[in-house]
Scaffold this motif. Structure first.
Motif, PDB file in Angstrom:
ATOM      1  N   ALA A  83      38.046  13.503  34.763  1.00 17.96           N
ATOM      2  CA  ALA A  83      37.741  14.673  33.934  1.00 17.96           C
ATOM      3  C   ALA A  83      38.023  15.953  34.719  1.00 17.96           C
ATOM      4  CB  ALA A  83      36.288  14.635  33.480  1.00 17.96           C
ATOM      5  N   LEU A  84      37.627  15.969  35.990  1.00 17.54           N
ATOM      6  CA  LEU A  84      37.864  17.155  36.827  1.00 17.54           C
ATOM      7  C   LEU A  84      39.365  17.419  36.963  1.00 17.54           C
ATOM      8  CD1 LEU A  84      35.177  16.532  39.586  1.00 17.54           C
ATOM      9  CD2 LEU A  84      35.195  18.412  37.943  1.00 17.54           C
ATOM     10  N   GLU A  85      40.119  16.340  37.185  1.00 15.93           N
ATOM     11  CA  GLU A  85      41.577  16.486  37.307  1.00 15.93           C
ATOM     12  C   GLU A  85      42.179  17.033  36.026  1.00 15.93           C
ATOM     13  OE1 GLU A  85      43.519  12.825  38.413  1.00 15.93           O
ATOM     14  OE2 GLU A  85      42.300  12.691  40.241  1.00 15.93           O
ATOM     15  N   ARG A  86      41.671  16.508  34.921  1.00 15.49           N
ATOM     16  CA  ARG A  86      42.228  16.911  33.622  1.00 15.49           C
ATOM     17  C   ARG A  86      41.951  18.391  33.340  1.00 15.49           C
ATOM     18  NH1 ARG A  86      44.474  18.893  30.791  1.00 15.49           N
ATOM     19  NH2 ARG A  86      45.074  18.548  28.638  1.00 15.49           N
ATOM     20  N   VAL A  87      40.733  18.847  33.626  1.00  9.53           N
ATOM     21  CA  VAL A  87      40.406  20.263  33.375  1.00  9.53           C
ATOM     22  C   VAL A  87      41.230  21.152  34.304  1.00  9.53           C
ATOM     23  CG1 VAL A  87      38.593  22.017  33.447  1.00  9.53           C
ATOM     24  CG2 VAL A  87      38.105  19.763  32.482  1.00  9.53           C
ATOM     25  N   ARG A  88      41.411  20.681  35.537  1.00 11.98           N
ATOM     26  CA  ARG A  88      42.209  21.451  36.500  1.00 11.98           C
ATOM     27  C   ARG A  88      43.635  21.647  36.012  1.00 11.98           C
ATOM     28  NH1 ARG A  88      39.876  19.328  41.233  1.00 11.98           N
ATOM     29  NH2 ARG A  88      38.763  21.078  42.109  1.00 11.98           N
ATOM     30  N   ALA A  89      44.147  20.643  35.329  1.00 11.87           N
ATOM     31  CA  ALA A  89      45.532  20.730  34.838  1.00 11.87           C
ATOM     32  C   ALA A  89      45.668  21.796  33.754  1.00 11.87           C
ATOM     33  CB  ALA A  89      45.982  19.366  34.319  1.00 11.87           C
ATOM     34  N   GLY A  90      44.551  22.213  33.145  1.00 12.78           N
ATOM     35  CA  GLY A  90      44.576  23.317  32.187  1.00 12.78           C
ATOM     36  C   GLY A  90      44.708  22.896  30.733  1.00 12.78           C
ATOM     37  N   GLY A  91      44.392  23.835  29.847  1.00 15.21           N
ATOM     38  CA  GLY A  91      44.591  23.600  28.413  1.00 15.21           C
ATOM     39  C   GLY A  91      43.406  23.023  27.662  1.00 15.21           C
ATOM     40  N   ILE A  92      42.288  22.773  28.361  1.00  9.70           N
ATOM     41  CA  ILE A  92      41.104  22.228  27.693  1.00  9.70           C
ATOM     42  C   ILE A  92      40.216  23.394  27.220  1.00  9.70           C
ATOM     43  CG2 ILE A  92      38.998  20.843  27.994  1.00  9.70           C
ATOM     44  CD1 ILE A  92      41.527  19.151  27.934  1.00  9.70           C
ATOM     45  N   ASP A  93      39.806  23.347  25.947  1.00  8.43           N
ATOM     46  CA  ASP A  93      38.989  24.438  25.377  1.00  8.43           C
ATOM     47  C   ASP A  93      37.498  24.148  25.454  1.00  8.43           C
ATOM     48  OD1 ASP A  93      41.238  26.002  24.593  1.00  8.43           O
ATOM     49  OD2 ASP A  93      41.562  24.589  22.957  1.00  8.43           O
ATOM     50  N   VAL A  94      37.129  22.880  25.348  1.00  8.99           N
ATOM     51  CA  VAL A  94      35.715  22.488  25.424  1.00  8.99           C
ATOM     52  C   VAL A  94      35.637  21.104  26.075  1.00  8.99           C
ATOM     53  CG1 VAL A  94      33.617  21.895  24.120  1.00  8.99           C
ATOM     54  CG2 VAL A  94      35.082  23.705  23.274  1.00  8.99           C
ATOM     55  N   VAL A  95      34.594  20.881  26.881  1.00 12.31           N
ATOM     56  CA  VAL A  95      34.369  19.557  27.462  1.00 12.31           C
ATOM     57  C   VAL A  95      33.068  19.002  26.900  1.00 12.31           C
ATOM     58  CG1 VAL A  95      33.978  18.241  29.583  1.00 12.31           C
ATOM     59  CG2 VAL A  95      35.545  20.186  29.603  1.00 12.31           C
ATOM     60  N   VAL A  96      33.131  17.789  26.362  1.00 15.78           N
ATOM     61  CA  VAL A  96      31.926  17.067  25.948  1.00 15.78           C
ATOM     62  C   VAL A  96      31.674  16.041  27.050  1.00 15.78           C
ATOM     63  CG1 VAL A  96      30.941  15.502  24.241  1.00 15.78           C
ATOM     64  CG2 VAL A  96      32.395  17.408  23.497  1.00 15.78           C
ATOM     65  N   SER A 137      24.173  12.729  15.773  1.00 22.10           N
ATOM     66  CA  SER A 137      25.095  12.510  14.663  1.00 22.10           C
ATOM     67  C   SER A 137      26.411  13.176  15.047  1.00 22.10           C
ATOM     68  CB  SER A 137      24.549  13.103  13.369  1.00 22.10           C
ATOM     69  OG  SER A 137      24.777  14.491  13.336  1.00 22.10           O
ATOM     70  N   PRO A 138      27.530  12.493  14.778  1.00 24.42           N
ATOM     71  CA  PRO A 138      28.829  13.083  15.108  1.00 24.42           C
ATOM     72  C   PRO A 138      28.993  14.469  14.477  1.00 24.42           C
ATOM     73  CG  PRO A 138      29.103  10.802  14.435  1.00 24.42           C
ATOM     74  CD  PRO A 138      27.666  11.145  14.200  1.00 24.42           C
ATOM     75  N   ARG A 139      28.423  14.642  13.291  1.00 22.94           N
ATOM     76  CA  ARG A 139      28.523  15.948  12.625  1.00 22.94           C
ATOM     77  C   ARG A 139      27.849  17.042  13.437  1.00 22.94           C
ATOM     78  NH1 ARG A 139      27.611  15.624   6.174  1.00 22.94           N
ATOM     79  NH2 ARG A 139      27.938  17.860   6.290  1.00 22.94           N
ATOM     80  N   GLU A 140      26.704  16.684  14.000  1.00 26.95           N
ATOM     81  CA  GLU A 140      25.981  17.672  14.802  1.00 26.95           C
ATOM     82  C   GLU A 140      26.822  18.075  16.020  1.00 26.95           C
ATOM     83  OE1 GLU A 140      22.448  16.236  16.677  1.00 26.95           O
ATOM     84  OE2 GLU A 140      22.005  18.199  17.562  1.00 26.95           O
ATOM     85  N   LEU A 141      27.386  17.052  16.657  1.00 27.78           N
ATOM     86  CA  LEU A 141      28.193  17.329  17.842  1.00 27.78           C
ATOM     87  C   LEU A 141      29.389  18.217  17.501  1.00 27.78           C
ATOM     88  CD1 LEU A 141      28.845  16.913  20.810  1.00 27.78           C
ATOM     89  CD2 LEU A 141      30.075  14.851  20.174  1.00 27.78           C
ATOM     90  N   VAL A 142      30.066  17.887  16.405  1.00 30.18           N
ATOM     91  CA  VAL A 142      31.229  18.667  15.991  1.00 30.18           C
ATOM     92  C   VAL A 142      30.817  20.111  15.702  1.00 30.18           C
ATOM     93  CG1 VAL A 142      32.958  18.941  14.163  1.00 30.18           C
ATOM     94  CG2 VAL A 142      32.589  16.713  15.203  1.00 30.18           C
ATOM     95  N   ALA A 143      29.638  20.290  15.105  1.00 31.19           N
ATOM     96  CA  ALA A 143      29.146  21.645  14.820  1.00 31.19           C
ATOM     97  C   ALA A 143      28.916  22.418  16.122  1.00 31.19           C
ATOM     98  CB  ALA A 143      27.859  21.576  14.005  1.00 31.19           C
ATOM     99  N   ARG A 144      28.391  21.714  17.131  1.00 34.95           N
ATOM    100  CA  ARG A 144      28.162  22.380  18.432  1.00 34.95           C
ATOM    101  C   ARG A 144      29.482  22.772  19.080  1.00 34.95           C
ATOM    102  NH1 ARG A 144      23.074  21.213  20.752  1.00 34.95           N
ATOM    103  NH2 ARG A 144      21.694  20.671  19.038  1.00 34.95           N
ATOM    104  N   VAL A 145      30.470  21.882  18.972  1.00 31.28           N
ATOM    105  CA  VAL A 145      31.799  22.189  19.533  1.00 31.28           C
ATOM    106  C   VAL A 145      32.360  23.420  18.839  1.00 31.28           C
ATOM    107  CG1 VAL A 145      34.207  21.407  19.671  1.00 31.28           C
ATOM    108  CG2 VAL A 145      32.347  19.845  20.294  1.00 31.28           C
ATOM    109  N   ARG A 146      32.240  23.455  17.534  1.00 31.43           N
ATOM    110  CA  ARG A 146      32.761  24.579  16.758  1.00 31.43           C
ATOM    111  C   ARG A 146      32.075  25.881  17.197  1.00 31.43           C
ATOM    112  NH1 ARG A 146      31.032  23.646  11.621  1.00 31.43           N
ATOM    113  NH2 ARG A 146      32.215  21.717  11.496  1.00 31.43           N
TER     114      ARG A 146
END
Ligand code: CA
Length: 230
Positions: free
Chosen positions: A41-54, A108-117
């Motif tokens: 995950a750290l490598e992936r964020v370092r590579a750039g382009g990630i808007d949110v991390v769950v 609930s997946p809906r709750e999580l998606v709302a938080r991401v939004r």
């Protein structure tokens, strides 16, 4: 960010949970990707382009809290913790480590998606007028927090991209040679070549473009180096 689909990184070692989360995010139009280990995950964020991390708290290699702590040394990407342990202590610790939000399992997946939004809608950080931020034209830099904004947008920079930009912002308009840039940003200048500077300038330009720069603010002076227009 509002027009392009958001890129969400889901860090979760339980495949069933990861699948549910990915499915929920994708059905909302987000581009979701997955990894099961904190290190990746750290490598992936370092590579750039990630808007949110769950980020799951219980990961098999680095724990989620440790991942968040390390992440905050180089990125301000919003982090939403997923945790089975729903107690106040974890919540407080997570937020102290720099997490932005928190969802307790089962969720609930809906709750999580709302938080991401909600994270995507909210400006990533407080306004540059706040202590620590210095305004320089379209840029604002917080040298203590190693953060840079361009036209209000917080740039998600790697360590080297930040170092380059910080060096250029020290003397706007001045031409800095690759060697000078390397000297300011790299711990071991001898490990790197001119091409390394060029590579990071290239990714930096892409991030500035993504933040709304129409004319490239980084000018190339052939055979000499780079300068920044603020
Ligand atoms: Ca887990």
């Amino acid at each position: 960010m509002s027009e392009q689909p958001a890129q969400v990184l889901v860090v979760e070692d339980e495949a069933a949970i990861a699948d549910t989360v990915l499915y929920a995010l994708r059905s909302e139009g987000h581009a979701a990707e997955h990894c099961a280990l904190g290190r990746l995950a750290l490598e992936r964020v370092r590579a750039g382009g990630i808007d949110v991390v769950v980020l799951d708290v219980g990961l098999p290699d680095l724990g989620g809290f440790e991942v968040c702590r390390q992440l905050r040394t180089f990125s301000q990407v919003p982090v939403i913790f997923l945790t089975a342990r729903n107690d106040e202590f974890d919540r407080v610790l997570g937020l102290e480590l720099g997490a932005d939000d928190y969802v307790g399992k089962p969720f609930s997946p809906r709750e999580l998606v709302a938080r991401v939004r909600a994270r995507l809608r909210r400006p990533a950080q407080a306004l540059p007028a706040e202590a620590g931020w210095v305004l320089q034209g379209a840029f604002a830099i917080d040298r203590e927090g190693r953060r840079v904004r361009y036209r209000e947008a917080l740039l998600d920079l790697t360590r080297y991209e930040y170092a380059l930009l910080a060096a250029l912002l020290q003397r706007p308009g001045a031409i800095l040679s690759r060697a000078q840039l390397m000297e300011r940003g790299w711990d071991h200048a001898s490990d790197s070549a001119d091409r390394t500077v060029d590579t990071h300038v290239k990714t930096l330009r892409a991030k500035l473009r993504a933040a709304g720069a129409e004319d490239d603010p980084i000018r190339t002076h052939r055979g000499v180096g780079y300068a920044l227009d603020v």
